[in-house]
Structures are given as C-alpha cells and as structure tokens.
Design a protein around this motif. Structure first.
Motif, PDB file in Angstrom:
ATOM      1  N   UNK A  49       0.858  -0.892   0.000  1.00 25.02           N
ATOM      2  CA  UNK A  49       0.016  -0.033  -0.083  1.00 25.02           C
ATOM      3  C   UNK A  49       0.841   1.193   0.072  1.00 25.02           C
ATOM      4  N   UNK A  50       1.903   1.140   0.957  1.00 25.30           N
ATOM      5  CA  UNK A  50       2.811   2.432   1.044  1.00 25.30           C
ATOM      6  C   UNK A  50       3.390   2.696  -0.576  1.00 25.30           C
ATOM      7  N   UNK A  51       3.845   1.515  -0.996  1.00 25.56           N
ATOM      8  CA  UNK A  51       4.514   1.821  -2.464  1.00 25.56           C
ATOM      9  C   UNK A  51       3.640   2.381  -3.189  1.00 25.56           C
ATOM     10  N   UNK A  55       3.547  -3.331  -8.189  1.00 26.40           N
ATOM     11  CA  UNK A  55       2.836  -3.563  -7.067  1.00 26.40           C
ATOM     12  C   UNK A  55       1.455  -4.196  -7.263  1.00 26.40           C
ATOM     13  N   UNK A  56       0.895  -3.715  -8.297  1.00 26.82           N
ATOM     14  CA  UNK A  56      -0.302  -4.305  -8.534  1.00 26.82           C
ATOM     15  C   UNK A  56      -0.171  -5.850  -8.877  1.00 26.82           C
ATOM     16  N   UNK A  83       8.881   5.936 -14.294  1.00 22.54           N
ATOM     17  CA  UNK A  83       9.335   4.889 -13.361  1.00 22.54           C
ATOM     18  C   UNK A  83       8.379   4.617 -12.274  1.00 22.54           C
ATOM     19  N   UNK A  84       7.642   5.800 -11.640  1.00 21.86           N
ATOM     20  CA  UNK A  84       6.533   5.239 -10.557  1.00 21.86           C
ATOM     21  C   UNK A  84       5.485   4.473 -11.306  1.00 21.86           C
ATOM     22  N   UNK A  85       5.161   4.960 -12.353  1.00 18.16           N
ATOM     23  CA  UNK A  85       3.920   4.133 -13.242  1.00 18.16           C
ATOM     24  C   UNK A  85       4.279   2.527 -12.931  1.00 18.16           C
TER      25      UNK A  85
END
Lengths: 116, 925
Positions: B607-609, B637-638, B629-631
């Motif tokens: 969740x935090x990520x 994470x998903x 990068x964050x995408x």
C-alpha cells in the motif's frame, strides 16, 4: 486487507483522474494507465476475494472467484492496446502540430508566469 | 413445399433489389428487370395461393432470435393474400407506368431498386405471422418510402416531404413497437396464431387501453388519419408512380391492414368504437372538405385518399362483421380507382407540364382516351352506380343504420355528407381538367401519352367496370376468403350485386350525387367562404417548429460541453458520475458481514509503495521519462497484489504487460517532448484536484462497500464445470478459452484492430530522427555488449518457457495470453540488443499476418464445432498417450489458445516494431 485494497483503488483513481484532466496527451496517457490499474483491482474485488489461494480446482478449496480474474486478464491486455493507440496518436499529433496538447481552449486564468 | 415458396416469394424482392441497378449498367432496361422480379414473386405467390383458396392457412416459421420471441414466421391466409395481390398486381402496373414516366436523366435503376425494396417490405408486413417481424417490415416500408419520396433529391420539396413522412410514420412505428411488446407480454407470444386466439385475454387486461392507444398511433400515422394526416400531401413531391403505388394503393393501407389483422384481438369494445370510429369519421369529413379546395391535382387526390382511408377506418370502427366486409371491399376498390387516378394525373402532368387545375382546361379534346379513362375512375371514386366504388359505398351507407340512437340518424347524415363532398371533388377533377375552354399558356402542347403508358390505367379502369357490373363473379370469392381470415369466424350472409333496388342507401347515394354536383357548381361562393375562415396552422408547421427547437437545444448543449477541449467534456462526465454515485450511496451504509482478510506486513508495504508511487507520478508527470518509473512501480505493486489475492494468471500477465508498456513508452518518448509545460492556472488545477479526490474517495468507498458486503460467488458454475465440462483445472483459463471463448475472440480481434489502426496512423509520416535529445544532449551511442551476449541464449530459453506456459495453461497458471507476452518480450529484447536490421534479417517482420493467423485459428476452431453439429466455439477434449511424456490431455480449446498466443505475439510485435521502425537509434544500435 480489504481496507488496503480500497485505499489503493481510491488513490490510483484520484491520481489518474487528475492526470487525465491535464492538457497534454502524455499526461492523459499516464492518468488512464493509473485508472486502469484501479479498475482492474476493482473488478477483481467484485468477486469473492481470497488471500493465498489459487483458482485451480485440483487443489483443495476454497477457490477465489475465477470470472473477474478472466475479465481482468483480458482487460490488462486490451489496456496495453489502448495505451499503444494513445501514444501513437500523440506521435502523430507531435508530427503534425509540433505538440501533443489536446486542449485548444485557452486558459484565461493562466498568466505568463504559469508557462515554463 | 408451398411454405418454402412463400418465404422465397417474400424475400425475392429484397434479394434481387439491386438487379435493376446492376443491369442498368449493361443497358438492360431497369423496369424490365424489376418487372421480372415482381412477376417471379407473383408466380410464387400464385402457387401458394392455391392452398389458401382451398381453405388452408399457409404458415412457415424459422427461428431468428428465439430468445426475444422473434421468428421469421410468415402466414398466407385470405387477408394476406388479398393485400399481397394488390401489392404485386398494382406493383407490376406501376413498374410498366414508371418506365414511361421517368425521364432518361433519372437514375431509374436506383428508382426500381427502391421500388422492389418497398414491395418486399410491404409483402412482409401483410404476410408476417410474428408481430415483431411485422414491425421490422413496417419500418422497412417507412424507410423505402423515405427513399422513394426523396427520389428527386435535388428538389428541396422532395427532401422535406421525405423527412416529414419518415418522422411521422417512424414515430408511429415506435409507438407500435411499444404496443406490440405489451401484446407479447400479455399473450406470452408474438405469433399471430396465438395472439389472434387470445383476444379475450387482451381485452380483459388492465393494460388494454394503453395497448389500443399505442397500436392505433402506429396505424393512424401510417394510414394518414387525422391529426397525423399532414405528411401525405407533402409526400406528393414523390414521382407520381410512387404516389400511385405507395400513397394510394399500398403503404397507406398498412395501417388499415394492421387494424384488420388485429381486429379479432382489439375490436369489440367501446374504446375501439370511439377511438377508431371517431378518428375515421373526423378524417373522412375533414379531408373530403379540404380536397375540394386543392388546386394541385395530386393535392386533391392526396386529400381524397385521406378521406377514403377515413371512411375505411370508420367502417372498421363500427365493429359489425358486415362493416368489416365492406371495409375489405372498399380497400380493394379504392386501391384500383385511386391508383388509376394518380396515373392519369401523372399523364396529364407529363404531357402538359402542370398539375394546377386553375391552368388546366379542356383537355378532353387533346387526350380523349385518357380523359375517358380518368372520368370513369373519378366516377368510381364518387360512387356512381355500376362502378366498383358505388357498391362498397352502398354497403357503407347500409351499415351506418346499424347503430343505436342518437347515432342511428347522425351517422347516416355524416356518411351522406362525406359522400357529397367526394362527389364534389371528383366532379372538380373531371370538369376543371377535361372540360371548359381551351387552356392557355400550358408549358407543353397537350397530347396523348405513349400507347403503353396508358395500359396500366386501362387495366385498372376495366377492373372498376367489371367489379361494378358483376361483383359476385369477379371479387366475391376473394372477398369471402379475406373477410373470413379477418373476422376469424363464419361470415354473415351478404350479397354483392350492382343493384339492390330503391332503398335507403340508394337514396343516400342519390342525395350525395345531386348535392355534390350542386356543391361543385356553387364552388365560387364556397371558396370565398373558405378563404376567410382558413387557418394557417398545419401539422407540418408544428412538426417543423418542434424539430427546430429540438435541434437548437441539442446544439446549445453541445456548444456548452464541447468547447474544443477534452478537459471540459471529461469534467462533465465526471460530475455526472459523481452525482449518480452520490445518489446511489444514499442513506444507510454497507453492513459488514463478510469475515475480513487479515492484512500482513507485505500488504501494508504494498500500500505504501502504491501511495508513494501514485503521488510521485502526479508530482513528476511533467518530467516524462522520470514519470514512467513510478508508473512501472505501481504496475509491479499491482501484480504483487494479484499474487496475494490468489490471481496468479493476472500477476503474470500484469508483469509482462508492464515490461512491454514501459518499453513502448520509452520508444515513443524519443519522438515526443520530454517535458509537459505547466499550462493550467491555479484555480483550474485546484478544481481538477477536487474532482480527482472526490472521484478517488467515491471509488475507494465503493470498493470498500463492495468488499465487505456479503455476496455469493459468481462463479459456482465455472468452478464446478471447469474439469468435467472444459477439461482443465485452471478455471481462469478454461473461462477464457472455453466458457467465454466468444469474448476472448472478440478481444483478440480488438487487439488486431488496434495494431492495424496504429500501423495506419503511422503510415506515411516520417518522424524526425533526432541526433540530440530535447535538452540538447546527444543520445548515448553504442550498444551494450553484455545485453547482446546475454540476449542470444535467452531467446530459445524464453521460447521454451512460453511453449511450456501455453501447454500447461489449461491446468496451471499460463495460457495463450501469458505465453504470447513471454515470446513477444523475448523477441523485443533481441530488437533492443541487436537493432532492427539484425532482427529483421533473421525474422521477417510479418507480424500483422501472424496476428491475423492467430485470430483466424481461433475463429476456425470455433467454426469446427459447427461441423459436429455443436454451437459455435463448443470445445471438446480427450487424452492421448505419448511416448516419454505419458498420458497427455488434448483439448480443442488448446488450439483456440494457440490462436490467442499467435494473435498476442503478432499484435505486440507489430505495434512495437511499427514504432521502432521510425527509430534512428534502433537502426544504428
């Protein structure tokens, strides 16, 4: 776990919607990508959610809901096609117009300083 | 056999509709082609008719969409046969007439194609046994009528008339649809066989008044009954053969036909008497009065048609069996004399250049034969003895006495008045045009038309005479057949003779004839009176004003929402969604009953990520390369979340798609600006942020409510049947390739379309290859030796893995989608490591063909099931024993999955290779 999932969905939708409202096609693309993550999680959440199991019936149950999973699987692949189509539209727009703005409506509130 | 012939007869005009237009190019007269098709239909119908004459009802039914009760079901009984006879018979005459009427400049191939379409649609209306099917044909008659009225598309008048007709009859068709659906709901079937037997049930239902109102709306708009009559005069902008065919003999009778068809179901109630009888009476008198004042020949005929249709409607409303017989009889008579009158009017127009009765005069000297024919037909319309119109009118007059007071005197009075008007306008048609002094200033010198153009009129006028002189011989058998089918009960005794002696009806006829003649000769005073009292408002003006308002309102809404920007449209959409969501939540939150899953450390970490990465994407979105990068992190994470939430197939798919998407974005960013400038004002960004947070909060809450609400699994069936029915343990894969294979087929097709669209969008453009990036720095030039060396052994390994994933997919996580993505990624890595030229020298890039082959394999697997008599995409499976491998399962669904596999590879590679091919660095690299 449900709470975590719900928060993640909410955060992804919020970030995605904000980005989709930006005037550049690339930002919109990022926004739609985030929203589709959220939608996929949401679809998965619509079934009987289970942790640490698998929809394999040769193993002992209980099994998670396989139908939303099947829907999401194709949705992931389709959203790839969608992303590709959007990015190509952006390429074409840059090629023809020199920029990838989607909003021709001038923002009267934006001063000179707002532009980089 | 007759049943098959009936189906062919109805479909023949549709199937061969294009024949006249096609043969026209080969210099074959289109009228002859259309005539041959119509004659073929007539011959087929004649064969089937023998059964009907023998007292049988020929029924044929093929399932079309059985789940909604729509069957391709046809019936030929006496009533259908009579109407079909009119449609085909007058159709043949109209085709012959139109051949001479249309000039060489007209695209007559197109005209006859429309005419055949109309003929097929009209035949469908009168022979349909399924009410929904009837409605389909009903709408087709509206559409083909639209095409025919607007045939001279250069004329503003024709376009307006066509639009008006379509609007009015189309709106009526919608009402009829609702009525038919209600009937189907009450009876439980749309088949006329059942519906006709369920009259008592329908009439006793509380929804009967609604059903009646809706059906009558459909019938009255089609048959131009007051107050919906106004489209018919404007439809006179059509070529005259169309007026003769559609707007007098056939299409306007469709509403009448519908009332006749449903007579056993809907009639016999006070509502029916008042609504049908009342509208019929008003229409008959009103239109007959208006007809008298029309100066245009076709305008006069149009209003007289409306009036005569009103007369028939009135007869149907009276509800006595004898009145119904008279109605059927008058339908035939009116079709015959009115078609011949329209044709005469067309001849006059054709040979003199005008239809204005104020200019026409004394034509009997120049075209004596045409004059004689038109006079006889007009006399039939007026109800002169020894002609067909007289007999049916006498029957009408006789029936008006069947009512109780005060109608017993009012109705005969109204009937006589209607008759009187019709005598007056018939007299005007004859006297103004053919008698009087020599006409001055006619556009053309009047003369007789070509010999064969007169033949259709002659045939129809001879019928008028024969029916008038010997009705018992000529029409009684057909009339008895039709009336029996209409009434669905034995006929009361009646006799058709030209002469019933001096009785009340004959007295009424005499009054009408004498009164009508005097009215005509006193017309000057009447016209002056009419000028003073006439009202300028017509149905057409009201309709057009409504149309204008509707379109300006929609334009205003459009302008408010679409101001050249995506954002506003999107905001409007979001506001609606949020409002709808807020209403949906309403009072009372969700009740938690499901046992919650305990979150572990991994879950919290994930969740935090996600939160951090989502925030980072928003904050960094203007730095495009960085934002990817964050995408990508969120994607990973998903996919971890999918692992935790028991969805291994999804985790694999998400992971692979993530890799390919990031590659795709990077490839494209080479050509795109590296930054998005800050362009929105602060208030605008604030509004967007508020909407975004509201959307996020809404969807999060919805997900939370959904996750805690008790619910049964959707998938009990799939889990139970996966192994016994689909032959696999991996339920997700079995759903994809077996239970819901049609969806999957659709999905890979969409992917294929996306690939083709992308190729098309990039086709013909050359993106500038940049030596420097957007910040002026040179691109890194040179390839990674490490990547090059490592990628080579990777390919065979990855291929092996993907085959393994493909084969095991039915029982373990894997399958066509995942295997295809693995193969695609492996080949992409070769592109990255070695460059376009190196790869495409070894692997010709026919990726769209691969995708097409994949879709084709999937579709063919589905079609193969048809060979075994099973529905599309049915799968089967069995076991074979292979050496070494041992017992191995083979399912046809696996071939389908192979198709998915190939389609995914083809699509992924064609998309990336298309973009990559634009690249300088891939080639250099």
């Amino acid at each position: 776990m449900e709470l975590l999932l719900a928060i993640s969905i909410g955060a992804l939708v919020a970030a995605g919607v904000y980005l989709a409202l930006r005037p550049r096609l690339f930002s919109i693309l990022l926004g739609i990508t985030l929203v589709s993550y959220a939608v996929n999680l949401f679809l998965l959440a619509s079934g009987a959610v289970l942790a640490d199991a698998a929809p394999l019936t040769d193993r002992p149950g209980p099994w998670p809901d396989p139908l939303p999973q099947a829907l999401v699987l194709t949705a992931i692949v389709i959203s790839f096609g969608m992303t590709a189509l959007l990015i190509v539209l952006a390429l074409r727009a840059v090629n023809e117009r020199g920029h990838d703005r989607v909003d021709d409506e001038p923002d009267k509130g934006a001063g000179e300083g707002a532009h980089e | 056999m007759p049943r098959v012939l009936l189906a062919i007869a109805v479909l023949l005009p549709f199937l061969l509709a294009l024949l006249p237009a096609l043969l026209e190019r080969l210099r074959f007269p289109p009228a002859a082609a259309a005539g041959l098709v119509a004659a073929g239909t007539a011959a087929l119908l004649a064969i089937v008719a023998q059964r009907v004459v023998a007292g049988e009802t020929v029924l044929v039914a093929l399932p079309w969409a059985p789940t909604i009760g729509l069957d391709f079901a046809l019936r030929l009984d006496g009533l259908s046969l009579l109407f079909a006879g009119l449609i085909v018979g007058i159709g043949l005459l109209v085709i012959l007439y139109a051949h001479y009427y249309l000039s060489d400049e007209d695209r007559s191939g197109r005209f006859f194609a429309y005419l055949l379409l109309f003929m097929g649609a009209m035949l469908g209306v009168v022979t349909a046994d399924n009410l929904l099917l009837l409605l389909v044909f009903w709408e087709l008659t509206s559409l083909s009528s639209f095409l025919l009225i607007g045939f001279w598309r250069g004329a503003e008048e024709a376009r307006q008339g066509a639009r008006l007709a379509l609007l009015v009859t189309g709106a009526g068709g919608l009402a009829l649809l609702a009525g038919v659906l209600l009937i189907g709901d009450i009876v439980g079937s749309y088949s006329l066989v059942q519906v006709l037997a369920a009259g008592d049930l329908v009439r006793a239902d509380p929804r009967y008044p609604l059903v009646l109102a809706l059906v009558l709306l459909g019938a009255f708009t089609k048959s131009a009954q007051f107050p919906f009559h106004f489209w018919l005069p404007h439809a006179m902008a059509a070529p005259t053969p169309v007026s003769a065919y559609l707007h007098s003999a056939t299409m306007v009778k469709a509403g009448i036909f519908l009332l006749m068809r449903l007579w056993p179901v809907l009639a016999g109630t006070p509502e029916w008497f008042w609504a049908v009888g009342g509208v019929g009476l008003v229409t008959m008198l009103f239109a007959a009065y208006v007809a008298l004042f029309k100066h245009d020949l076709k305008g006069l005929l149009a209003y007289s048609t409306i009036s005569q249709l009103g007369l028939i409607t009135l007869l149907l409303g009276l509800g006595t069996p004898l009145a119904e017989i008279a109605a059927v009889f008058h339908v035939m008579n009116h079709a015959v004399f009115k078609a011949s009158l329209f044709m005469s009017a067309g001849i006059i127009d054709h040979e003199t250049g005008t239809r204005d009765m104020r200019r026409l005069s004394g034509l009997a000297r120049h075209m004596p034969t045409t004059a004689a024919l038109a006079i006889v037909a007009a006399a039939a319309m007026a109800g002169v003895p020894l002609l067909n119109g007289f007999i049916s009118k006498e029957m009408f007059f006789a029936e008006t006495f069947a009512l109780s007071p005060p109608w017993s005197w009012l109705m005969p009075f109204a009937a006589t008045l209607g008759g009187l008007f019709s005598v007056a306008y018939s007299a005007r048609f004859v006297h103004d045009v053919f008698f009087g002094g020599e006409a001055q200033n006619l556009p053309r010198r009047p003369h007789e038309p070509p010999r064969l153009m007169r033949v259709p009129v002659e045939i129809l006028v001879v019928i008028c005479l024969l029916v008038g002189l010997a009705p018992g011989l000529i029409v009684e058998p057909a009339l008895r057949l039709a009336a029996t089918a209409l009434l669905q009960q034995p006929l009361p005794p009646f006799s058709l003779t030209p002469w019933h002696g001096f009785n009340l009806p004959f007295g009424m006829s005499l009054i009408a004839l004498a009164g009508g003649a005097s009215l005509y000769f006193a017309r000057r005073y009447l016209w002056e009176l009419h000028e003073e009292s006439s009202v300028a408002v017509s149905g057409r003006h009201i309709t057009e004003a409504l149309l204008r308002q509707a379109s300006s309102a929609s334009a205003a809404l459009h302008d408010a929402l679409q101001r050249g920007g995506l954002r506003l449209s999107l905001l409007a959409l979001l506001f609606v969604v949020l409002a709808a969501g807020a209403i949906g939540f309403g009072p009372g939150g969700p009740v938690a009953t499901r046992a919650p899953i305990v979150a572990d450390v991994g879950g919290w970490l994930n969740l935090v990520v996600v939160l951090a990465a989502a925030a980072a994407t928003v904050l960094m979105h203007r730095e495009r390369v960085l934002a990817i990068i964050p995408v990508g992190v969120i994607g990973l994470a998903v996919s971890l979340a999918f692992v935790k939430l028991s969805a291994p197939d999804l985790a694999l798919t998400q992971l692979l798609v993530e890799v390919i998407t990031v590659l795709l974005l990077l490839l494209a960013l080479y050509f795109l600006p590296q930054h998005s400038p800050r362009e929105s004002s602060n208030p605008r960004r604030l509004l967007d942020a508020i909407v975004a947070v509201a959307a996020g909060a809404g969807s999060g809450t919805l997900a939370w409510a959904m996750l805690r609400a008790p619910g049964e699994t959707l998938s009990g069936f799939y889990i139970e049947q996966a192994k016994p029915g689909g032959g696999g343990y991996n339920v997700v894969n079995v759903i994809l390739v077996d239970f819901r294979a049609l969806d999957t087929l659709g999905e890979i097709t969409v992917l294929g379309i996306a690939a083709v669209a992308i190729a098309a969008i990039l086709d013909g453009i050359e993106l500038p290859a940049r030596k420097l990036d957007w910040d002026g720095r040179p691109w890194a030039n040179g390839q990674s030796l490490l990547l090059e060396v490592l990628s080579r052994p990777l390919l065979p390994l990855a291929l092996l893995v993907s085959v393994y994933l493909l084969l095991r997919g039915h029982n373990l996580p894997g399958g066509g989608f995942i295997a295809g993505l693995v193969t695609g990624t492996a080949i992409l890595i070769q592109y990255l490591a070695h460059g376009n030229a190196w790869v495409e020298a070894r692997l010709p890039p026919h990726y769209t063909s691969v995708a097409a082959a994949g879709i084709a394999i999937a579709a063919l697997t589905g079609l193969a099931a048809l060979l075994f008599g099973a529905p599309f995409l049915t799968s089967t499976f069995g076991y074979v024993t292979w050496p070494i491998v041992g017992k191995f399962e083979l399912a046809s669904a696996m071939v389908f999955d192979l198709g998915v596999y190939l389609a995914v590879i083809g699509v992924v590679l064609s998309i990336l290779a298309t973009i990559g091919r634009q690249h300088g660095f891939v080639e250099e690299g």
